[in-house]
Design a protein around this motif. Structure first.
Motif, short mmCIF file in Angstrom:
data_model
loop_
_atom_site.label_atom_id
_atom_site.label_comp_id
_atom_site.label_asym_id
_atom_site.label_seq_id
_atom_site.Cartn_x
_atom_site.Cartn_y
_atom_site.Cartn_z
N ALA A 174 47.04 28.24 41.93
CA ALA A 174 48.13 28.98 41.17
C ALA A 174 49.54 28.55 41.53
N THR A 175 49.90 28.16 42.93
CA THR A 175 51.05 27.93 43.02
C THR A 175 51.66 26.52 42.55
N MET A 176 50.69 25.81 42.48
CA MET A 176 50.88 24.40 41.92
C MET A 176 51.46 24.56 40.50
N LEU A 177 50.59 25.38 39.95
CA LEU A 177 50.87 25.47 38.26
C LEU A 177 52.09 26.13 38.22
N ALA A 178 52.25 27.20 38.93
CA ALA A 178 53.75 27.88 39.03
C ALA A 178 54.77 27.13 38.97
N THR A 179 54.84 26.16 40.09
CA THR A 179 55.87 25.32 40.40
C THR A 179 56.09 24.15 39.16
N CYS A 180 54.80 23.88 38.75
CA CYS A 180 54.98 22.74 37.71
C CYS A 180 55.52 23.26 36.18
#
Ligand code: NAD
Length: 295
Positions: A174-180
């Protein structure tokens, strides 16, 4: 050092270097893999059962829970009394608990001990183990974790290691998606990616995904983004772990909408786009190339 004999089943990308590290530390390691792979210093044997011969510990490093259950059916009856089965694969919590019950009924110990740290951590002996099982079984396996890794956390009873692993990776997805997606928005707002990193990495939006594994090439520390998004941690492995998190959430009636959306996005990326074989941070170019989608 007590010299143990260790059976090792599943000598793939992770298992082979882990087994080699145990052999390099002076243990006798009997290795088996259906694909015929082996590892440095490991004595190859012809069957899973043969890897149990005289073994104080049997370690498994396999693709999923279905295969673990099948292999456990072969291993547990062949293990000597008092030996411990240590499963380092990432599998569903229920498979870990069922294999624990099977091992216990046969008088064997069991630890579920999935890992974090990837292929580099396996080769360097710097994995983190998150373990579930009895105090005795965990304590007995600690010398092995010390060789294959740099940290081992005893998370609770059987299945607790797998529970910790999937919760961690649900946060990571979830945090990788939010960052991307935030980088994609920043691009379209005309914000320089380096400035975005400089601000977010020292502000409240910081995370491991931004600070240690930045998905933007040429920004932040070295990461797969700087290597054409070659994995690293492959998108399909993230998809697997997100699937396990949602399977677990379903089983215990937990509300995990972010995890469910992360699963849907990685499923789309891996199964219907070009995500297979790319690092999980390759979501950044994917978002950046798209326009706004209907919510
Ligand atoms: P892999 O596919 O490279 O290795 C799995 C091995 O198991 C293969 O060599 C396969 O031939 C063997 N195998 C399959 N069925 C078998 C059977 N019945 N008997 C004996 N051997 C059998 O996978 P990997 O990358 O080494 O990952 C192993 C586990 O570790 C997975 O559960 C994965 O989710 C987890 N994991 C992987 C990483 C990573 O970065 N690769 C990181 C953390 C956790």
């Amino acid at each position: 050092m007590t010299t143990y004999t260790i059976g090792f089943v599943g000598l793939g990308n992770m298992g082979a270097p882990m087994a080699a590290n145990l052999a390099a530390a002076g243990y006798t390691v009997l290795g088996f893999d259906v694909a015929g792979t082996t590892a440095k210093g490991v004595t190859s044997v012809a069957t899973a059962e043969a890897a149990c011969e005289g073994a104080d510990f049997v370690i498994t490093m396999l693709p999923n829970g279905t295969i673990l259950r099948r292999v456990a059916d072969q291993l547990i009856p062949a293990m000597k009394t008092g030996a411990t089965l240590v499963d380092c694969s990432t599998v569903d919590v229920q498979s870990a608990r069922d294999v624990d019950a099977q091992a216990t009924a046969a008088g064997a110990g069991f630890v579920d001990a999935p890992v974090s740290g990837g292929i580099g951590g396996a080769a360097g002996g710097t994995l983190t183990f998150m373990a579930g099982g009895s105090d005795t079984a965990f304590a007995s396996a600690l010398p092995l974790f010390d060789i294959m890794g740099q940290k081992a956390v005893h998370c609770g009873g059987a299945g607790a290691g797998q529970a910790a692993k999937i919760c961690n990776n649900m946060i990571l997805g979830a945090t990788m998606l939010a960052t991307c997606e935030a980088f994609g928005l920043a691009d379209k707002l005309g914000l320089d990616r380096q400035k975005m990193f400089d601000v977010v990495s020292t502000s409240s939006g910081y995370s491991w995904s931004m600070n240690a594994y930045c998905p933007a090439p040429g920004v932040g520390p070295q990461s797969p983004a700087d290597n054409g998004y070659a994995p690293g941690f492959a998108a399909e492995l993230m998809l697997k772990d997100l699937g396990l998190s949602q399977q677990a959430a379903e089983a215990v009636d937990a509300d995990t909408p972010m995890g469910a959306l992360a699963l849907a996005l990685y499923q789309q990326f891996v199964e219907h786009e070009d995500g297979k074989g790319q690092d999980f941070s390759a979501m950044l170019p994917r978002f950046a190339a798209r326009g706004r989608q209907a919510p």
